[in-house]
Design a protein around this motif. Structure first.
Motif, PDB file in Angstrom:
ATOM      1  N   ALA A   5      23.320  34.590   1.808  1.00 31.95           N
ATOM      2  CA  ALA A   5      23.461  33.396   2.641  1.00 31.95           C
ATOM      3  C   ALA A   5      24.901  32.894   2.660  1.00 31.95           C
ATOM      4  CB  ALA A   5      22.523  32.305   2.135  1.00 31.95           C
ATOM      5  N   VAL A   7      22.563  24.979   9.776  1.00 30.64           N
ATOM      6  CA  VAL A   7      21.109  24.767   9.881  1.00 30.64           C
ATOM      7  C   VAL A   7      20.317  26.039   9.548  1.00 30.64           C
ATOM      8  CG1 VAL A   7      19.229  24.160  11.442  1.00 30.64           C
ATOM      9  CG2 VAL A   7      21.365  22.848  11.487  1.00 30.64           C
ATOM     10  N   PRO A   8      20.650  27.217  10.110  1.00 27.08           N
ATOM     11  CA  PRO A   8      19.844  28.411   9.776  1.00 27.08           C
ATOM     12  C   PRO A   8      19.920  28.822   8.313  1.00 27.08           C
ATOM     13  CG  PRO A   8      21.145  28.772  11.759  1.00 27.08           C
ATOM     14  CD  PRO A   8      21.660  27.518  11.140  1.00 27.08           C
ATOM     15  N   ALA A  27      18.285  26.768  -0.078  1.00 27.27           N
ATOM     16  CA  ALA A  27      17.376  25.915  -0.845  1.00 27.27           C
ATOM     17  C   ALA A  27      16.480  26.774  -1.743  1.00 27.27           C
ATOM     18  CB  ALA A  27      16.525  25.068   0.092  1.00 27.27           C
ATOM     19  N   PHE A  28      15.959  27.869  -1.187  1.00 29.21           N
ATOM     20  CA  PHE A  28      15.132  28.779  -1.984  1.00 29.21           C
ATOM     21  C   PHE A  28      15.950  29.402  -3.111  1.00 29.21           C
ATOM     22  CE2 PHE A  28      13.771  33.195  -2.732  1.00 29.21           C
ATOM     23  CZ  PHE A  28      12.495  32.968  -3.220  1.00 29.21           C
ATOM     24  N   THR A  71      21.633  34.075  12.880  1.00 27.45           N
ATOM     25  CA  THR A  71      20.366  34.433  12.235  1.00 27.45           C
ATOM     26  C   THR A  71      20.317  35.920  11.912  1.00 27.45           C
ATOM     27  OG1 THR A  71      19.257  32.655  13.453  1.00 27.45           O
ATOM     28  CG2 THR A  71      17.853  34.333  12.464  1.00 27.45           C
ATOM     29  N   LEU A 131      20.301  26.865   5.605  1.00 25.56           N
ATOM     30  CA  LEU A 131      19.786  25.889   4.647  1.00 25.56           C
ATOM     31  C   LEU A 131      18.485  26.320   3.959  1.00 25.56           C
ATOM     32  CD1 LEU A 131      20.518  22.371   6.218  1.00 25.56           C
ATOM     33  CD2 LEU A 131      21.448  23.332   4.096  1.00 25.56           C
ATOM     34  N   PRO A 132      17.472  26.819   4.681  1.00 21.17           N
ATOM     35  CA  PRO A 132      16.234  27.218   3.975  1.00 21.17           C
ATOM     36  C   PRO A 132      16.465  28.311   2.934  1.00 21.17           C
ATOM     37  CG  PRO A 132      15.868  27.084   6.344  1.00 21.17           C
ATOM     38  CD  PRO A 132      17.340  26.979   6.136  1.00 21.17           C
ATOM     39  N   PHE A 133      17.318  29.271   3.245  1.00 22.48           N
ATOM     40  CA  PHE A 133      17.589  30.361   2.306  1.00 22.48           C
ATOM     41  C   PHE A 133      18.339  29.844   1.078  1.00 22.48           C
ATOM     42  CE2 PHE A 133      17.431  32.211   6.574  1.00 22.48           C
ATOM     43  CZ  PHE A 133      16.430  33.148   6.400  1.00 22.48           C
TER      44      PHE A 133
END
Length: 350
Positions: A266, A212-213, A219-220, A133, A215-217
């Motif tokens: 990322a 997992v950490p 996706a954005f 992270t 993925l949100p970045f």
């Protein structure tokens, strides 16, 4: 009046217009199928090859006691990291080429990956960051700072940030950042031990704690950058024409740059600094999509992981029982393409 009543010429008739998007859509489906095959090959090919029947059994009826099943499952995170990092770098490279109107633009060549890597090393050495992270945030900071610095240096002097000046500024600053990175590494054995397996650029050894950490970045970044296709089409006509069409050029560039920085940060945090993926693939894609960025972006996102996974598979089998890191092989593939593009005067601008 006779001229108005004359039938439309075949060149102006409408029936051919819908066919082009349909044809491109079919090509995109085929590209996705090729990507799926590359993913299956990544699971099956390696130091321990897996036959198709065993591969299907491992994915549908996993048996922990079966060694082949365990090998397949262990390769899943590696394959997913390759898919995600390749898609991010391919999409970011295509967007960078569009926003800069520069066929030489690439996260590796313009120093964005080197900036992210240097920031991660500083995070490890100065702030003691050891978790993934933390790597992400430092990679974002380094990627953004490098992109701004390269563009600022290339903008100095006459003619502004031309394609060649951007490439030269990126190469020079990248070399400087790599030197600083190495200076930090040789002064701290602990930092070197933490960083060395990540530095070359690799998808080996990555697990779910990496996927997992990030993925949100991703996706954005994917969503934001894919939506800039129309914007990049306007910018490709030149700033004056884009403004005449009602485009806010500064906001458009800033929005696209944000997506590129998120994707590069990322991807670099997940797989290390992998170069040339974002350079090679958009040029291949333009050969069959044309200059429309609404198609260049998704095709680059789909086909870039194919190249990265192919390089990773080749690295597993080329020097058994060891492996060649994927970052090395993508550089071997991409460097000749880069030289060819530099020598082509017609490719000076997009």
């Amino acid at each position: 009046m006779a001229a108005l009543d004359a039938p439309a010429s075949p060149a102006l008739s409408a029936p051919r217009a819908p066919r082009r998007p349909a044809a491109r859509g079919l090509k995109l489906v085929l590209a996705i199928a090729v990507l799926a095959l590359a993913g299956v090959a990544s699971l099956a090919i390696g130091a321990r090859p897996i036959n198709p029947e065993t591969l299907v059994q491992a994915l549908t009826a996993y048996n922990p006691a079966n060694g082949d099943h365990a090998v397949v499952v262990s390769r899943i995170p590696r394959t997913l990291v390759g898919l995600l990092a390749g898609a991010a770098l391919g999409l970011a490279g295509a967007a960078m080429q569009g926003v800069a109107r520069n066929p030489l633009a690439d996260p590796g060549i313009l120093g964005v990956n080197s900036g992210a890597a240097l920031a991660v090393v500083i995070g490890i050495f100065v702030f003691g960051v050891t978790n993934f992270t933390g790597y992400i945030w430092f990679a974002f900071l380094g990627a953004g700072a490098a992109a701004v610095l390269v563009y600022a240096v290339a903008s100095l002097g006459r003619d502004g940030a031309t394609p060649i000046k951007l490439a030269l500024a990126g190469a020079a600053l990248s070399a400087g950042m790599v030197s600083l990175l190495n200076a930090v590494l040789v002064s701290s054995q602990q930092t070197f031990d933490t960083f060395r397996f990540w530095q070359v650029g690799s998808v080996a050894g990555r697990g779910w704690d990496v996927i997992v950490p990030v993925l949100p970045f991703l996706a954005f970044g994917f969503a934001l950058t894919l939506l800039t296709g129309k914007v990049l089409n306007s910018l490709s006509l030149g700033d004056d024409i884009a403004r005449g069409l009602g485009q806010n050029v500064t906001a458009a560039r800033a929005l696209t740059a944000l997506g590129v920085v998120v994707l590069c940060g990322a991807a670099t945090a997940a797989a290390g600094p992998i170069a040339f993926i974002g350079l090679v693939i958009p040029h291949v894609v333009r050969a069959f999509t044309g200059p429309d960025y609404r198609w260049i972006l998704p095709f680059s996102m789909v086909l870039a992981p194919v190249l990265l996974l192919a390089a990773d598979i080749l690295g597993r089998v080329i020097l058994p029982p060891g492996e060649v890191q994927v970052g090395i092989l993508t550089a071997v593939i991409g460097a000749p393409v880069f030289i060819w593009l530099v020598r082509r005067r017609k490719m000076a601008e997009l």
